[in-house]
Design a protein around this motif. Structure first.
Motif, PDB file in Angstrom:
ATOM      1  N   ASP A 306      53.911   4.135  17.214  1.00  0.00           N
ATOM      2  CA  ASP A 306      54.258   3.403  15.947  1.00  0.00           C
ATOM      3  C   ASP A 306      55.335   2.523  15.570  1.00  0.00           C
ATOM      4  N   GLU A 307      56.432   3.172  16.475  1.00  0.00           N
ATOM      5  CA  GLU A 307      57.810   1.418  16.234  1.00  0.00           C
ATOM      6  C   GLU A 307      58.059   0.789  16.617  1.00  0.00           C
ATOM      7  N   PHE A 308      57.135   0.818  18.132  1.00  0.00           N
ATOM      8  CA  PHE A 308      57.435   0.563  19.648  1.00  0.00           C
ATOM      9  C   PHE A 308      57.510  -1.306  19.073  1.00  0.00           C
ATOM     10  N   PHE A 309      57.061  -2.049  18.213  1.00  0.00           N
ATOM     11  CA  PHE A 309      56.553  -3.591  17.985  1.00  0.00           C
ATOM     12  C   PHE A 309      57.946  -3.679  17.032  1.00  0.00           C
ATOM     13  N   ASN A 310      58.930  -2.456  16.372  1.00  0.00           N
ATOM     14  CA  ASN A 310      59.702  -2.729  15.138  1.00  0.00           C
ATOM     15  C   ASN A 310      60.511  -4.049  15.967  1.00  0.00           C
ATOM     16  N   GLU A 311      61.706  -4.485  15.304  1.00  0.00           N
ATOM     17  CA  GLU A 311      62.348  -5.305  15.687  1.00  0.00           C
ATOM     18  C   GLU A 311      63.345  -4.687  16.639  1.00  0.00           C
ATOM     19  N   SER A 312      63.927  -3.155  15.858  1.00  0.00           N
ATOM     20  CA  SER A 312      64.819  -2.533  17.021  1.00  0.00           C
ATOM     21  C   SER A 312      64.504  -0.929  17.347  1.00  0.00           C
ATOM     22  N   PRO A 313      63.122  -0.948  17.606  1.00  0.00           N
ATOM     23  CA  PRO A 313      62.633   0.109  17.687  1.00  0.00           C
ATOM     24  C   PRO A 313      63.486   0.855  18.666  1.00  0.00           C
ATOM     25  N   LYS A 314      64.015   2.611  18.315  1.00  0.00           N
ATOM     26  CA  LYS A 314      65.038   3.466  18.438  1.00  0.00           C
ATOM     27  C   LYS A 314      64.250   4.018  20.153  1.00  0.00           C
ATOM     28  N   ARG A 315      65.700   4.300  21.125  1.00  0.00           N
ATOM     29  CA  ARG A 315      65.430   4.176  22.545  1.00  0.00           C
ATOM     30  C   ARG A 315      65.675   5.585  22.474  1.00  0.00           C
ATOM     31  N   LEU A 316      64.811   6.952  22.475  1.00  0.00           N
ATOM     32  CA  LEU A 316      65.480   7.723  22.317  1.00  0.00           C
ATOM     33  C   LEU A 316      65.409   8.446  23.878  1.00  0.00           C
ATOM     34  N   THR A 317      66.616   9.699  24.309  1.00  0.00           N
ATOM     35  CA  THR A 317      66.298   9.964  26.101  1.00  0.00           C
ATOM     36  C   THR A 317      65.038  11.656  25.799  1.00  0.00           C
ATOM     37  N   LEU A 318      65.645  12.253  27.311  1.00  0.00           N
ATOM     38  CA  LEU A 318      64.727  13.767  26.879  1.00  0.00           C
ATOM     39  C   LEU A 318      64.875  14.621  26.232  1.00  0.00           C
ATOM     40  N   LYS A 319      66.812  14.668  25.394  1.00  0.00           N
ATOM     41  CA  LYS A 319      66.576  16.074  24.614  1.00  0.00           C
ATOM     42  C   LYS A 319      66.282  15.383  23.120  1.00  0.00           C
ATOM     43  N   ASP A 320      65.458  14.256  23.109  1.00  0.00           N
ATOM     44  CA  ASP A 320      65.174  14.120  22.235  1.00  0.00           C
ATOM     45  C   ASP A 320      64.083  14.293  21.238  1.00  0.00           C
ATOM     46  N   VAL A 321      63.290  13.917  22.552  1.00  0.00           N
ATOM     47  CA  VAL A 321      61.898  13.852  22.387  1.00  0.00           C
ATOM     48  C   VAL A 321      60.796  15.049  21.771  1.00  0.00           C
ATOM     49  N   GLU A 322      60.058  15.399  20.798  1.00  0.00           N
ATOM     50  CA  GLU A 322      59.195  16.256  20.111  1.00  0.00           C
ATOM     51  C   GLU A 322      57.716  16.372  20.960  1.00  0.00           C
ATOM     52  N   VAL A 323      56.848  17.265  21.235  1.00  0.00           N
ATOM     53  CA  VAL A 323      55.883  17.062  21.370  1.00  0.00           C
ATOM     54  C   VAL A 323      54.937  17.203  20.023  1.00  0.00           C
ATOM     55  N   GLY A 324      54.347  16.408  21.071  1.00  0.00           N
ATOM     56  CA  GLY A 324      52.758  15.946  20.213  1.00  0.00           C
ATOM     57  C   GLY A 324      52.430  14.797  19.590  1.00  0.00           C
ATOM     58  N   VAL A 325      54.343  13.847  20.104  1.00  0.00           N
ATOM     59  CA  VAL A 325      54.293  12.469  19.927  1.00  0.00           C
ATOM     60  C   VAL A 325      53.585  11.538  20.706  1.00  0.00           C
ATOM     61  N   ASN A 326      53.381  10.436  20.041  1.00  0.00           N
ATOM     62  CA  ASN A 326      52.524   9.923  21.313  1.00  0.00           C
ATOM     63  C   ASN A 326      54.178   8.124  21.023  1.00  0.00           C
ATOM     64  N   TYR A 327      54.671   8.259  22.537  1.00  0.00           N
ATOM     65  CA  TYR A 327      55.977   7.877  23.167  1.00  0.00           C
ATOM     66  C   TYR A 327      55.654   6.994  24.042  1.00  0.00           C
ATOM     67  N   VAL A 328      55.337   5.459  24.099  1.00  0.00           N
ATOM     68  CA  VAL A 328      55.895   4.673  25.576  1.00  0.00           C
ATOM     69  C   VAL A 328      57.044   4.932  26.390  1.00  0.00           C
ATOM     70  N   ILE A 329      56.130   5.247  27.121  1.00  0.00           N
ATOM     71  CA  ILE A 329      57.426   6.093  28.301  1.00  0.00           C
ATOM     72  C   ILE A 329      58.267   4.492  28.854  1.00  0.00           C
ATOM     73  N   ILE A 330      59.357   4.482  28.938  1.00  0.00           N
ATOM     74  CA  ILE A 330      60.468   3.110  29.544  1.00  0.00           C
ATOM     75  C   ILE A 330      61.205   4.473  30.483  1.00  0.00           C
ATOM     76  N   ILE A 331      61.023   3.271  31.499  1.00  0.00           N
ATOM     77  CA  ILE A 331      62.004   3.515  33.019  1.00  0.00           C
ATOM     78  C   ILE A 331      63.201   2.822  33.496  1.00  0.00           C
ATOM     79  N   SER A 332      63.637   3.082  34.201  1.00  0.00           N
ATOM     80  CA  SER A 332      65.304   2.842  35.233  1.00  0.00           C
ATOM     81  C   SER A 332      64.588   3.407  36.554  1.00  0.00           C
ATOM     82  N   THR A 333      65.286   2.717  37.285  1.00  0.00           N
ATOM     83  CA  THR A 333      64.573   2.817  38.820  1.00  0.00           C
ATOM     84  C   THR A 333      65.460   2.539  39.438  1.00  0.00           C
ATOM     85  N   ASN A 334      65.547   3.370  40.702  1.00  0.00           N
ATOM     86  CA  ASN A 334      65.895   3.607  41.857  1.00  0.00           C
ATOM     87  C   ASN A 334      65.375   2.479  43.290  1.00  0.00           C
TER      88      ASN A 334
END
Length: 497
Positions: A306-334
């Protein structure tokens, strides 16, 4: 008596279980190691130089230097790789491009490198091995296994092979599975999906099928053709079939139909593969959610949907996530994808270990009136609405009706029934009540008389099948979106209906 193959599978499963536990129990350290490795390996690429990877030391630096991109925004770099240029997004050139059809970009070319390829194969293998370790069931390895997938025929462009992901993976089936695996190479190479399924039916009918795998909607088509030919339940045709492996869509809307087709309950394993990476798989039969793959050359970030389309949405790492919240998944890969938005949304069901369910697509939602309805909610509504009834749904999708000829606007549910209900209005009421319970925005709009309760439009038998065929998306990894914020899909669906 346990066969040698079955016994060896149990030993191998025990070894893999211990290996998985090692990183699953150290999630934050594992992800930090992956992150630092990715940055170090790509600092001398064109992308790494453009984004000053040499001065990226932590996630905060990465956020400053590397914006979130979708395929369109990364396309200039990808096109340089397609043209044969080396060291653009990753060291050297990719082994493959997984070619997919994008909804906005035309064809997409997703790189697969020698570093990323193993995880596509190992994750699926490990999902089966963890199932063996948990349940002790391993006899199925002695029977035949079928994987409904795209053609393994590849083409080449500037030294890089192109194909569908499932077709690429077909080249990596372990030798110990080759004799057990169906369909045959020749059948797998058939491009026309309906012809292919007919050929698969002929090949598998006389065999002892123990494992069947694929996207539920296309496995359903295979089961229906088997049943048409034999007039038998799938469980009677294949007496030792007890494991269904699936991915791509939620199985729950199909479960009742499958159990009716099979004639009994079978165990299932859910996978979360994509051309961009193999992200998760079900590691426990009794747990909701799939184990996020933290040690597979993929660094994850999450943005609240629900924040994804804001101008500067906060990018969280694994340690900051919570159960039950809807997240857009962002990846960086090999494989050289950086802060890449694959378009999926996920919800964590557990943080010890980190397990997710796929809740939908960030572009697949209905918010024509500010209701923010997502795929998970309409699927849950359908599950609740048909519970304790004999209603069986083959397929469905939902779209807004913004300007009806009369009355208030509403959500229109397009449903193809296996056996239609006696009272459509009763089903519509149950669906609407469930959606109101789940989504407070939708509840407020109904109660405030901005929207009227949803309406059902019945789709004729095989209507979705005909629609997919009409838009050239029959078979393979293609699937119907559960919902859309416009009527592009349903207008075409009405045309074939």
């Amino acid at each position: 008596m346990i066969s040698l193959k079955s016994g060896l599978a149990k030993l191998f499963a025990k070894r893999i279980y211990r290996k998985v536990q090692k990183w699953a129990n150290n999630p934050i350290e594992t992800q930090e190691k992956v992150f630092q490795g990715l940055i170090a390996d790509a600092k001398n690429t064109a992308f790494g130089e453009d984004h000053d990877f040499k001065n990226i030391h932590n996630h905060a630096d990465f956020v400053k230097q590397v914006p979130i991109r979708d395929y369109e925004a990364l396309k200039d770099y990808v096109e340089r790789v397609v043209a044969g240029e080396e060291n653009v997004l990753w060291q050297g050139i990719p082994l493959y491009f997984a070619k997919t059809s994008g909804t906005t970009s035309g064809s997409k070319y997703i790189p697969i490198t020698k570093e990323s390829m193993p995880s596509h194969v190992e994750a699926a293998r490990n999902a089966i091995l963890l199932y063996i370790h948990e349940t002790g069931k391993s006899q199925f390895v002695n029977g035949k296994m079928i994987f409904l997938q795209g053609s393994p025929i590849l083409t080449e462009q500037n030294g890089i092979q192109l194909g569908r992901l499932s077709g690429i993976v077909a080249h990596y089936v372990p030798k110990y599975l080759q004799k057990n695996r169906l369909p045959s190479w020749e059948t797998n190479c058939i491009e026309d999906w309906e012809t292919k399924v007919d050929a698969i039916v002929e090949e598998t009918l006389p065999e002892d099928m123990t494992v069947i795998s694929g996207i539920p909607s296309w496995v359903q088509m295979y089961f229906e053709k088997l049943q048409e030919k034999t007039d038998k339940k799938i469980g009677d045709i294949f007496k030792n079939f007890n494991l269904f492996i699936f991915g791509g869509v939620n199985y729950e809307p199909y479960r009742a139909k499958f159990e009716n087709l099979i004639g009994r309950k079978v165990d299932s394993i859910e996978l979360y593969p994509a051309s961009e990476g193999f992200f998760a798989y079900q590691d426990k039969q009794g747990e909701k959610g799939m184990l996020l793959q933290l040690n597979s050359g993929i660094f994850y970030e999450f943005v609240k949907a629900d924040e994804f389309f804001n101008e500067s949405p906060k990018r969280l790492t694994l340690k900051d996530v919570e159960v039950g919240v809807n997240y857009v998944i962002i990846i960086s890969t090999n494989a050289g994808l950086w802060a890449y938005n694959i378009g999926d949304t996920v919800i964590f069901t557990s943080l010890k270990p980190y397990r997710v369910i796929v809740s939908g697509r960030i572009k697949h939602f209905i918010s024509a009136f500010g209701e923010h309805v997502i795929g998970k909610e309409v699927e849950q509504a359908m599950k609740e609405a048909v519970l304790d009834t004999d209603i069986m749904v083959s397929e469905f999708t939902v779209a807004p009706k913004i300007n009806p000829e009369e009355g208030l606007p509403y959500h229109e549910w397009f449903i193809e029934f296996e056996n239609e209900p006696k009272d459509l209005s009763k089903l519509a009421k149950r669906l609407d009540e469930s959606l109101q319970r789940q989504n407070t925005y939708y509840f407020d709009l109904i109660q405030g008389k901005v929207l009227k309760p949803l309406q059902i439009t019945q789709v004729k038998k095989d209507g979705f099948h005909e629609y997919m065929k009409s838009v050239g998306k029959l078979g393979g990894q293609n699937k119907i979106p559960r919902l859309s914020n416009d009527r592009k899909i349903v207008d075409k669906l009405l045309y074939v209906n």
